[in-house]
Design a protein around this motif. Structure first.
Motif, PDB file in Angstrom:
ATOM      1  N   PHE A   1       1.514   4.468 -17.047  1.00 26.40           N
ATOM      2  CA  PHE A   1       1.047   3.453 -16.108  1.00 26.40           C
ATOM      3  C   PHE A   1       0.488   4.107 -14.852  1.00 26.40           C
ATOM      4  O   PHE A   1       1.011   5.120 -14.386  1.00 26.40           O
ATOM      5  N   ILE A   2      -0.571   3.497 -14.303  1.00 30.68           N
ATOM      6  CA  ILE A   2      -1.119   3.934 -13.023  1.00 30.68           C
ATOM      7  C   ILE A   2      -1.330   2.715 -12.127  1.00 30.68           C
ATOM      8  O   ILE A   2      -1.461   1.592 -12.615  1.00 30.68           O
ATOM      9  N   VAL A   3      -1.348   2.955 -10.831  1.00 30.50           N
ATOM     10  CA  VAL A   3      -1.683   1.911  -9.874  1.00 30.50           C
ATOM     11  C   VAL A   3      -3.168   1.611 -10.063  1.00 30.50           C
ATOM     12  O   VAL A   3      -3.990   2.531 -10.132  1.00 30.50           O
ATOM     13  N   THR A   4      -3.505   0.336 -10.174  1.00 28.84           N
ATOM     14  CA  THR A   4      -4.896  -0.050 -10.388  1.00 28.84           C
ATOM     15  C   THR A   4      -5.780   0.490  -9.266  1.00 28.84           C
ATOM     16  O   THR A   4      -5.517   0.221  -8.095  1.00 28.84           O
ATOM     17  N   PRO A   5      -6.815   1.252  -9.639  1.00 31.11           N
ATOM     18  CA  PRO A   5      -7.748   1.736  -8.622  1.00 31.11           C
ATOM     19  C   PRO A   5      -8.551   0.570  -8.041  1.00 31.11           C
ATOM     20  O   PRO A   5      -8.818  -0.411  -8.734  1.00 31.11           O
ATOM     21  N   LEU A   6      -8.907   0.683  -6.779  1.00 29.18           N
ATOM     22  CA  LEU A   6      -9.706  -0.352  -6.123  1.00 29.18           C
ATOM     23  C   LEU A   6     -10.984   0.269  -5.594  1.00 29.18           C
ATOM     24  O   LEU A   6     -10.967   1.364  -5.053  1.00 29.18           O
ATOM     25  N   SER A   7     -12.047  -0.464  -5.741  1.00 25.57           N
ATOM     26  CA  SER A   7     -13.321  -0.016  -5.182  1.00 25.57           C
ATOM     27  C   SER A   7     -13.783  -1.060  -4.174  1.00 25.57           C
ATOM     28  O   SER A   7     -13.253  -2.177  -4.118  1.00 25.57           O
ATOM     29  N   VAL A   8     -14.771  -0.713  -3.409  1.00 23.89           N
ATOM     30  CA  VAL A   8     -15.348  -1.663  -2.459  1.00 23.89           C
ATOM     31  C   VAL A   8     -15.891  -2.873  -3.224  1.00 23.89           C
ATOM     32  O   VAL A   8     -15.720  -4.016  -2.806  1.00 23.89           O
ATOM     33  N   ALA A   9     -16.529  -2.632  -4.377  1.00 27.72           N
ATOM     34  CA  ALA A   9     -17.062  -3.735  -5.189  1.00 27.72           C
ATOM     35  C   ALA A   9     -15.938  -4.674  -5.635  1.00 27.72           C
ATOM     36  O   ALA A   9     -16.112  -5.899  -5.627  1.00 27.72           O
ATOM     37  N   ASP A  10     -14.770  -4.105  -6.034  1.00 31.44           N
ATOM     38  CA  ASP A  10     -13.621  -4.933  -6.417  1.00 31.44           C
ATOM     39  C   ASP A  10     -13.181  -5.820  -5.252  1.00 31.44           C
ATOM     40  O   ASP A  10     -12.912  -7.003  -5.428  1.00 31.44           O
ATOM     41  N   LEU A  11     -13.084  -5.209  -4.078  1.00 30.98           N
ATOM     42  CA  LEU A  11     -12.640  -5.960  -2.905  1.00 30.98           C
ATOM     43  C   LEU A  11     -13.639  -7.040  -2.509  1.00 30.98           C
ATOM     44  O   LEU A  11     -13.247  -8.153  -2.138  1.00 30.98           O
TER      45      LEU A  11
ATOM     46  N   ALA B   1       9.008  -4.219 -16.182  1.00 30.97           N
ATOM     47  CA  ALA B   1       8.508  -4.582 -14.844  1.00 30.97           C
ATOM     48  C   ALA B   1       7.054  -4.149 -14.693  1.00 30.97           C
ATOM     49  O   ALA B   1       6.222  -4.902 -14.168  1.00 30.97           O
ATOM     50  N   LEU B   2       6.714  -2.950 -15.159  1.00 27.45           N
ATOM     51  CA  LEU B   2       5.342  -2.460 -15.068  1.00 27.45           C
ATOM     52  C   LEU B   2       4.405  -3.272 -15.959  1.00 27.45           C
ATOM     53  O   LEU B   2       3.239  -3.490 -15.606  1.00 27.45           O
ATOM     54  N   SER B   3       4.887  -3.734 -17.089  1.00 23.70           N
ATOM     55  CA  SER B   3       4.074  -4.590 -17.957  1.00 23.70           C
ATOM     56  C   SER B   3       3.741  -5.901 -17.254  1.00 23.70           C
ATOM     57  O   SER B   3       2.608  -6.398 -17.357  1.00 23.70           O
ATOM     58  N   ARG B   4       4.702  -6.458 -16.541  1.00 23.60           N
ATOM     59  CA  ARG B   4       4.433  -7.684 -15.774  1.00 23.60           C
ATOM     60  C   ARG B   4       3.416  -7.419 -14.672  1.00 23.60           C
ATOM     61  O   ARG B   4       2.537  -8.243 -14.409  1.00 23.60           O
TER      62      ARG B   4
ATOM     63  N   GLY C   1       0.794  -1.224   0.000  1.00 26.26           N
ATOM     64  CA  GLY C   1       0.000   0.000   0.000  1.00 26.26           C
ATOM     65  C   GLY C   1       0.823   1.268   0.000  1.00 26.26           C
ATOM     66  O   GLY C   1       0.322   2.340   0.342  1.00 26.26           O
ATOM     67  N   GLN C   2       2.095   1.177  -0.392  1.00 23.55           N
ATOM     68  CA  GLN C   2       2.950   2.360  -0.427  1.00 23.55           C
ATOM     69  C   GLN C   2       2.646   3.254  -1.623  1.00 23.55           C
ATOM     70  O   GLN C   2       3.048   4.405  -1.649  1.00 23.55           O
ATOM     71  N   LEU C   3       1.963   2.696  -2.620  1.00 25.72           N
ATOM     72  CA  LEU C   3       1.595   3.458  -3.819  1.00 25.72           C
ATOM     73  C   LEU C   3       0.081   3.572  -3.863  1.00 25.72           C
ATOM     74  O   LEU C   3      -0.628   2.567  -3.882  1.00 25.72           O
ATOM     75  N   GLU C   4      -0.412   4.771  -3.869  1.00 30.39           N
ATOM     76  CA  GLU C   4      -1.846   5.048  -3.801  1.00 30.39           C
ATOM     77  C   GLU C   4      -2.566   4.548  -5.051  1.00 30.39           C
ATOM     78  O   GLU C   4      -2.129   4.828  -6.168  1.00 30.39           O
ATOM     79  N   PRO C   5      -3.673   3.816  -4.894  1.00 33.57           N
ATOM     80  CA  PRO C   5      -4.451   3.381  -6.060  1.00 33.57           C
ATOM     81  C   PRO C   5      -4.846   4.578  -6.919  1.00 33.57           C
ATOM     82  O   PRO C   5      -5.251   5.620  -6.413  1.00 33.57           O
ATOM     83  N   GLY C   6      -4.671   4.437  -8.238  1.00 36.97           N
ATOM     84  CA  GLY C   6      -4.987   5.506  -9.181  1.00 36.97           C
ATOM     85  C   GLY C   6      -3.834   6.452  -9.449  1.00 36.97           C
ATOM     86  O   GLY C   6      -3.911   7.269 -10.363  1.00 36.97           O
ATOM     87  N   SER C   7      -2.748   6.349  -8.660  1.00 40.23           N
ATOM     88  CA  SER C   7      -1.631   7.278  -8.856  1.00 40.23           C
ATOM     89  C   SER C   7      -0.794   6.900 -10.073  1.00 40.23           C
ATOM     90  O   SER C   7      -0.679   5.733 -10.433  1.00 40.23           O
TER      91      SER C   7
ATOM     92  N   ASN D   1      -2.221   2.858 -19.709  1.00 40.89           N
ATOM     93  CA  ASN D   1      -3.117   3.727 -20.475  1.00 40.89           C
ATOM     94  C   ASN D   1      -2.329   4.337 -21.625  1.00 40.89           C
ATOM     95  O   ASN D   1      -1.357   5.058 -21.380  1.00 40.89           O
ATOM     96  N   PRO D   2      -2.743   4.072 -22.868  1.00 45.94           N
ATOM     97  CA  PRO D   2      -2.045   4.668 -24.008  1.00 45.94           C
ATOM     98  C   PRO D   2      -1.976   6.188 -23.862  1.00 45.94           C
ATOM     99  O   PRO D   2      -2.940   6.813 -23.430  1.00 45.94           O
ATOM    100  N   GLN D   3      -0.862   6.734 -24.184  1.00 47.03           N
ATOM    101  CA  GLN D   3      -0.589   8.167 -24.126  1.00 47.03           C
ATOM    102  C   GLN D   3      -0.499   8.719 -22.704  1.00 47.03           C
ATOM    103  O   GLN D   3      -0.178   9.880 -22.527  1.00 47.03           O
ATOM    104  N   ARG D   4      -0.818   7.902 -21.685  1.00 54.30           N
ATOM    105  CA  ARG D   4      -0.787   8.401 -20.316  1.00 54.30           C
ATOM    106  C   ARG D   4       0.171   7.612 -19.426  1.00 54.30           C
ATOM    107  O   ARG D   4       0.427   8.012 -18.306  1.00 54.30           O
TER     108      ARG D   4
END
Length: 193
Positions: free
Chosen positions: A60-70, A42-45, A15-21, A55-58
């Motif tokens: 890599f981001i940390v995958t966002p998590l929602s309550v539904a995902d969890l 490494a990020l591709s893996r 959890g050192q990297l914020e989801p969505g960052s 995200n093309p043109q943007r």
């Protein structure tokens, strides 16, 4: 590349990297003293593992998590761990049961919290307990899938923690299953974890 992948993987799980960052290639490359190509690999893996999104043109981001995902992941984990645990109970030998009891002993005597935060020693003991109870199944792939389901980043998009990647109170041993389905050594574990 493996060192960069492992370090990023651990940072995501802890959890050192914020989801969505956003994950900046040049910053990560500089931190590890490697090329951007190594970081991209490494990020591709990590993208394949579902921990990072590309995200093309943007970038890599940390995958966002929602309550539904969890909740979805938790349900999947309970179903898979229950199957793996049944197999462990069916095929686990006396040595396996001893390892389960020893690991449970460690977990039972490790404080869950360190002040207001999850105790890293408890997080590790909890993770090891879950790994150990699945080790007796003899079905390596099933145990591996169950472990992968237990690998959840420890912070959600709302900032709440999932206690170091382990969704507290949602494991197969805390689902209220009938103790008759468990061996004597794991009945105690069910009551407490």
């Amino acid at each position: 590349m493996d060192e960069v992948h492992q370090a990023l993987y651990q940072a995501l799980i802890d959890g050192q990297l914020e989801p969505g960052s956003k994950l900046k290639l040049t910053e990560i490359a500089g931190r590890f003293g490697v090329s951007a190509a190594v970081v991209r690999e490494a990020l591709s893996r990590l993208t394949e593992q579902g921990l990072v999104q590309s995200n093309p043109q943007r970038g890599f981001i940390v995958t966002p998590l929602s309550v539904a995902d969890l909740l979805d992941l938790t349900k999947t984990r309970v179903l898979i761990e229950t199957l793996a645990l049944r197999e462990s109970i069916r095929y686990g030998d006396l040595a396996w049961e001893g390892r389960v009891l020893a690991t449970h002993h460690t977990l039972d005597r490790t404080p869950m919290l360190n002040g207001d935060c999850a105790n890293p020693a408890w997080v590790q003991a909890h993770r090891m307990f879950h790994h150990r109870i699945l080790d007796g199944s003899g079905v390596t792939r099933l145990s591996g899938i169950a472990r992968d389901c237990g690998t959840v980043p420890s912070s959600t998009s709302s900032g709440r923690t999932a206690r170091g990647g382990i969704l507290t109170g949602t494991s197969s041993l805390s689902t209220g299953r009938s103790p008759s389905a468990l061996s004597p050594g794991t009945r105690t574990a069910q009551r407490r974890h």
